[in-house]
Write a protein that holds these residues in place. Structure first.
Motif, PDB file in Angstrom:
ATOM      1  N   ARG A  50     102.553  45.615  71.753  1.00 59.92           N
ATOM      2  CA  ARG A  50     103.948  45.257  71.966  1.00 59.92           C
ATOM      3  C   ARG A  50     104.177  44.661  73.357  1.00 59.92           C
ATOM      4  NH1 ARG A  50     105.750  49.927  71.060  1.00 59.92           N
ATOM      5  NH2 ARG A  50     105.727  49.714  68.780  1.00 59.92           N
ATOM      6  N   SER A  51     103.344  45.029  74.319  1.00 56.69           N
ATOM      7  CA  SER A  51     103.503  44.516  75.679  1.00 56.69           C
ATOM      8  C   SER A  51     102.948  43.111  75.848  1.00 56.69           C
ATOM      9  CB  SER A  51     102.815  45.458  76.671  1.00 56.69           C
ATOM     10  OG  SER A  51     101.410  45.495  76.452  1.00 56.69           O
ATOM     11  N   THR A  52     102.343  42.554  74.799  1.00 58.54           N
ATOM     12  CA  THR A  52     101.802  41.199  74.851  1.00 58.54           C
ATOM     13  C   THR A  52     102.786  40.226  74.216  1.00 58.54           C
ATOM     14  OG1 THR A  52     100.667  41.405  72.723  1.00 58.54           O
ATOM     15  CG2 THR A  52      99.476  42.151  74.694  1.00 58.54           C
ATOM     16  N   SER A  53     102.409  38.970  74.177  1.00 58.60           N
ATOM     17  CA  SER A  53     103.234  37.945  73.539  1.00 58.60           C
ATOM     18  C   SER A  53     102.332  36.980  72.779  1.00 58.60           C
ATOM     19  CB  SER A  53     104.056  37.180  74.581  1.00 58.60           C
ATOM     20  OG  SER A  53     103.209  36.548  75.519  1.00 58.60           O
ATOM     21  N   GLY A  54     102.898  36.368  71.735  1.00 58.62           N
ATOM     22  CA  GLY A  54     102.153  35.388  70.960  1.00 58.62           C
ATOM     23  C   GLY A  54     101.565  35.969  69.699  1.00 58.62           C
ATOM     24  N   PRO A  55     100.946  35.136  68.878  1.00 62.04           N
ATOM     25  CA  PRO A  55     100.337  35.575  67.626  1.00 62.04           C
ATOM     26  C   PRO A  55      99.228  36.596  67.859  1.00 62.04           C
ATOM     27  CG  PRO A  55     100.589  33.185  67.659  1.00 62.04           C
ATOM     28  CD  PRO A  55     100.907  33.666  69.033  1.00 62.04           C
ATOM     29  N   ILE A  56      98.997  37.412  66.822  1.00 53.95           N
ATOM     30  CA  ILE A  56      98.017  38.502  66.896  1.00 53.95           C
ATOM     31  C   ILE A  56      96.978  38.309  65.803  1.00 53.95           C
ATOM     32  CG2 ILE A  56      97.681  41.002  66.770  1.00 53.95           C
ATOM     33  CD1 ILE A  56     100.571  41.352  67.628  1.00 53.95           C
ATOM     34  N   MET A  57      95.718  38.605  66.137  1.00 53.22           N
ATOM     35  CA  MET A  57      94.642  38.644  65.154  1.00 53.22           C
ATOM     36  C   MET A  57      94.096  40.067  65.129  1.00 53.22           C
ATOM     37  SD  MET A  57      90.947  36.678  65.038  1.00 53.22           S
ATOM     38  CE  MET A  57      91.620  35.166  64.365  1.00 53.22           C
ATOM     39  N   LEU A  77     100.770  36.978  62.336  1.00 50.39           N
ATOM     40  CA  LEU A  77      99.689  37.958  62.234  1.00 50.39           C
ATOM     41  C   LEU A  77      98.581  37.406  61.344  1.00 50.39           C
ATOM     42  CD1 LEU A  77      98.665  40.837  62.880  1.00 50.39           C
ATOM     43  CD2 LEU A  77      99.890  41.620  60.832  1.00 50.39           C
ATOM     44  N   THR A  78      97.350  37.443  61.844  1.00 54.68           N
ATOM     45  CA  THR A  78      96.179  37.018  61.083  1.00 54.68           C
ATOM     46  C   THR A  78      95.274  38.224  60.887  1.00 54.68           C
ATOM     47  OG1 THR A  78      96.263  34.788  62.024  1.00 54.68           O
ATOM     48  CG2 THR A  78      94.187  35.475  61.019  1.00 54.68           C
ATOM     49  N   LEU A  79      94.897  38.493  59.635  1.00 56.85           N
ATOM     50  CA  LEU A  79      94.058  39.637  59.299  1.00 56.85           C
ATOM     51  C   LEU A  79      92.691  39.131  58.845  1.00 56.85           C
ATOM     52  CD1 LEU A  79      96.700  41.644  57.217  1.00 56.85           C
ATOM     53  CD2 LEU A  79      96.271  41.755  59.690  1.00 56.85           C
ATOM     54  N   VAL A  80      91.634  39.551  59.534  1.00 51.37           N
ATOM     55  CA  VAL A  80      90.267  39.142  59.188  1.00 51.37           C
ATOM     56  C   VAL A  80      89.558  40.348  58.585  1.00 51.37           C
ATOM     57  CG1 VAL A  80      88.096  38.196  60.044  1.00 51.37           C
ATOM     58  CG2 VAL A  80      90.268  37.501  61.094  1.00 51.37           C
ATOM     59  N   GLU A  81      89.286  40.281  57.288  1.00 51.91           N
ATOM     60  CA  GLU A  81      88.696  41.413  56.566  1.00 51.91           C
ATOM     61  C   GLU A  81      87.472  40.962  55.783  1.00 51.91           C
ATOM     62  OE1 GLU A  81      87.469  44.625  55.454  1.00 51.91           O
ATOM     63  OE2 GLU A  81      89.434  44.869  56.436  1.00 51.91           O
ATOM     64  N   HIS A  89      95.309  44.052  48.370  1.00 52.50           N
ATOM     65  CA  HIS A  89      96.250  45.030  48.926  1.00 52.50           C
ATOM     66  C   HIS A  89      96.902  44.496  50.197  1.00 52.50           C
ATOM     67  CE1 HIS A  89      97.906  48.757  50.469  1.00 52.50           C
ATOM     68  NE2 HIS A  89      97.187  48.603  51.583  1.00 52.50           N
ATOM     69  N   LEU A  90      96.111  43.845  51.055  1.00 56.80           N
ATOM     70  CA  LEU A  90      96.653  43.304  52.301  1.00 56.80           C
ATOM     71  C   LEU A  90      97.638  42.165  52.026  1.00 56.80           C
ATOM     72  CD1 LEU A  90      93.389  43.253  54.483  1.00 56.80           C
ATOM     73  CD2 LEU A  90      95.322  44.837  54.692  1.00 56.80           C
ATOM     74  N   GLU A  91      97.304  41.295  51.057  1.00 55.60           N
ATOM     75  CA  GLU A  91      98.200  40.174  50.738  1.00 55.60           C
ATOM     76  C   GLU A  91      99.512  40.647  50.138  1.00 55.60           C
ATOM     77  OE1 GLU A  91      95.925  37.529  48.286  1.00 55.60           O
ATOM     78  OE2 GLU A  91      95.366  36.311  50.021  1.00 55.60           O
ATOM     79  N   ARG A  96     103.773  38.000  54.815  1.00 56.83           N
ATOM     80  CA  ARG A  96     103.932  37.001  55.887  1.00 56.83           C
ATOM     81  C   ARG A  96     102.671  36.846  56.732  1.00 56.83           C
ATOM     82  NH1 ARG A  96     106.813  38.756  59.498  1.00 56.83           N
ATOM     83  NH2 ARG A  96     107.558  40.779  58.746  1.00 56.83           N
ATOM     84  N   ALA A  97     101.681  37.668  56.514  1.00 47.84           N
ATOM     85  CA  ALA A  97     100.448  37.601  57.304  1.00 47.84           C
ATOM     86  C   ALA A  97      99.447  36.648  56.645  1.00 47.84           C
ATOM     87  CB  ALA A  97      99.833  38.986  57.446  1.00 47.84           C
ATOM     88  N   GLU A  98      98.625  36.051  57.472  1.00 50.67           N
ATOM     89  CA  GLU A  98      97.512  35.223  56.983  1.00 50.67           C
ATOM     90  C   GLU A  98      96.297  36.120  56.813  1.00 50.67           C
ATOM     91  OE1 GLU A  98      94.474  31.682  58.530  1.00 50.67           O
ATOM     92  OE2 GLU A  98      96.189  32.308  59.766  1.00 50.67           O
ATOM     93  N   VAL A  99      95.744  36.158  55.616  1.00 53.57           N
ATOM     94  CA  VAL A  99      94.594  37.010  55.326  1.00 53.57           C
ATOM     95  C   VAL A  99      93.362  36.130  55.191  1.00 53.57           C
ATOM     96  CG1 VAL A  99      93.600  38.700  53.742  1.00 53.57           C
ATOM     97  CG2 VAL A  99      96.074  38.673  54.158  1.00 53.57           C
ATOM     98  N   ARG A 100      92.362  36.427  55.989  1.00 55.48           N
ATOM     99  CA  ARG A 100      91.093  35.687  55.951  1.00 55.48           C
ATOM    100  C   ARG A 100      89.986  36.603  55.442  1.00 55.48           C
ATOM    101  NH1 ARG A 100      90.713  32.665  61.888  1.00 55.48           N
ATOM    102  NH2 ARG A 100      92.766  31.632  61.830  1.00 55.48           N
ATOM    103  N   HIS A 101      89.333  36.162  54.390  1.00 52.18           N
ATOM    104  CA  HIS A 101      88.149  36.887  53.926  1.00 52.18           C
ATOM    105  C   HIS A 101      86.953  36.300  54.662  1.00 52.18           C
ATOM    106  CE1 HIS A 101      85.061  37.780  50.535  1.00 52.18           C
ATOM    107  NE2 HIS A 101      85.048  38.716  51.466  1.00 52.18           N
TER     108      HIS A 101
END
Length: 366
Positions: A50-57, A77-81, A89-91, A96-101
């Motif tokens: 929360r103390s940061t700024s910008g997109p998160i991976m 938010l980008t999720l790398v799984e 389940h993540l999708e 609203r998150a981008e899910v990357r396999h």
């Protein structure tokens, strides 16, 4: 986005049936999954993000224990799984998150903030990839406790930490007990943050040379820093001692106990400045050298050359013999008999022993 979307859609129900029991009993052992179950630890990671700024991976979201808190921040938010049984389940849960396999070791780290509960057996490879990537600004990582301590320089840093401290700030946040994970690992965890420095204490173009210097010190032989650096023969003993004194480094201290400022000071004074002085000295020496000349090709064209001579012990250098003038062509040449000329020029008849030059007063008369 994850590949083979149609295949995952067709097996959505099967995927859910697999993910539900795994979520209850923990992650897959072959993937090194140890899911976080401690609300206190999850809140700590969320507060740091929360103390940061910008997109998160997020690296390895698993069943989404940390993901849910990151998702509430309302940022990209980008999720790398890697585990494909978790993708549907993540999708569904985080639309609203981008899910990357994908495997994190082959994925671009292209977000300013990186958050991850790293598989303990892959901590070092992931850290190496992270430090070599240039697009993120802050990383919030859950690793093994001992790894987190050493990366932060507590109780002695590692060679990898020392190699990167001029450009990154490593900090240990807190310890996470093994009971906070499911399944329970054999060691505790630790939250480590890594921040990219706005400007490195060493120029980027000297990174390779600096890291090689650190490697040489860590793997060098000798008792303490003074012994190691002395065997490396970087400079004379007086300069070495004065450099260590200026940087407040004891002779018996070990490489793992040096601070980032001490590493920077040693490299700057012993390597960078020494190379600069050597470069200036080398340039002056090269400018003072005269161009090389070939004595044979530069010989006067009007001087006839004698060839076919065989060098013998005690004879003049070959270049001088090749430049010897033919008798009779030099108006200043003195009249000598044949034996004197042969001895003087190192001639040797086919069936005779080598003749040494004879003084003129012992020459036979005509």
């Amino acid at each position: 986005m994850r590949p083979h979307t149609s295949r995952h859609r067709s097996t959505r129900s099967q995927s859910h049936s697999l993910s539900a029991p795994r979520s209850q009993h923990g992650g897959r052992h072959e993937l090194g999954q140890n899911f976080l179950r401690s609300p206190t630890t999850i809140d700590t990671i969320a507060s740091l993000a929360r103390s940061t700024s910008g997109p998160i991976m997020e690296i390895g979201p698993g069943d989404g224990a940390v993901t849910s808190e990151l998702y509430r921040l309302g940022r990209k938010l980008t999720l790398v799984e890697l585990d494909e049984t978790r993708l549907d389940h993540l999708e569904d849960t985080y639309p609203r998150a981008e899910v990357r396999h994908a495997d994190i070791l082959t994925t671009r780290l292209d977000r300013p903030v990186v958050v991850g509960n790293l598989p303990f057996h892959l901590t070092t490879p992931i850290l190496r990839k992270l430090l070599r990537s240039g697009r993120w600004q802050r990383a919030i990582l859950l690793t093994q406790w001992e790894v987190a301590r050493k990366r932060a320089g507590i109780g002695g840093s590692t060679m990898m930490t020392a190699q990167w401290t001029p450009w990154f700030d490593f900090r240990l946040v807190t310890r996470v007990p093994a009971d906070a994970f499911t399944p329970k690992p054999s060691v505790d965890g630790g939250i480590l943050t890594i921040d990219r420095c706005p400007t490195g204490s060493i120029p980027d173009n000297a990174r390779s040379e600096y890291q090689q210097f650190v490697r040489s010190v860590f793997t060098g032989r000798g008792r303490g820093m003074k012994g190691i650096l002395s065997k490396m023969s970087i400079t004379d003993h007086r300069t070495l001692q004065s450099t260590m004194d200026r940087n407040d480094i004891r002779g018996d201290i070990l490489p793992k106990d040096l601070t980032p400022d001490q590493w920077t000071g040693l490299f700057t004074e012993l390597v960078t400045e020494t190379d600069h002085k050597d470069a200036k000295k080398g340039k002056t020496m090269r400018n003072s050298k005269a161009p090389k000349q070939n004595p044979i090709t530069e010989a006067a064209p009007q001087t006839p050359l004698i060839t076919g001579e065989m060098p013998i012990v005690g004879a003049k250098p070959a270049t001088e013999k090749l430049q010897a003038s033919i008798p009779g062509t030099d108006p200043k040449a003195k009249s000598h008999d044949k034996g004197h000329l042969q001895a003087e020029r190192g001639f040797m008849n086919q069936h005779q022993k080598p003749q040494q030059p004879q003084p003129r007063w012992n020459l036979p008369r005509r």
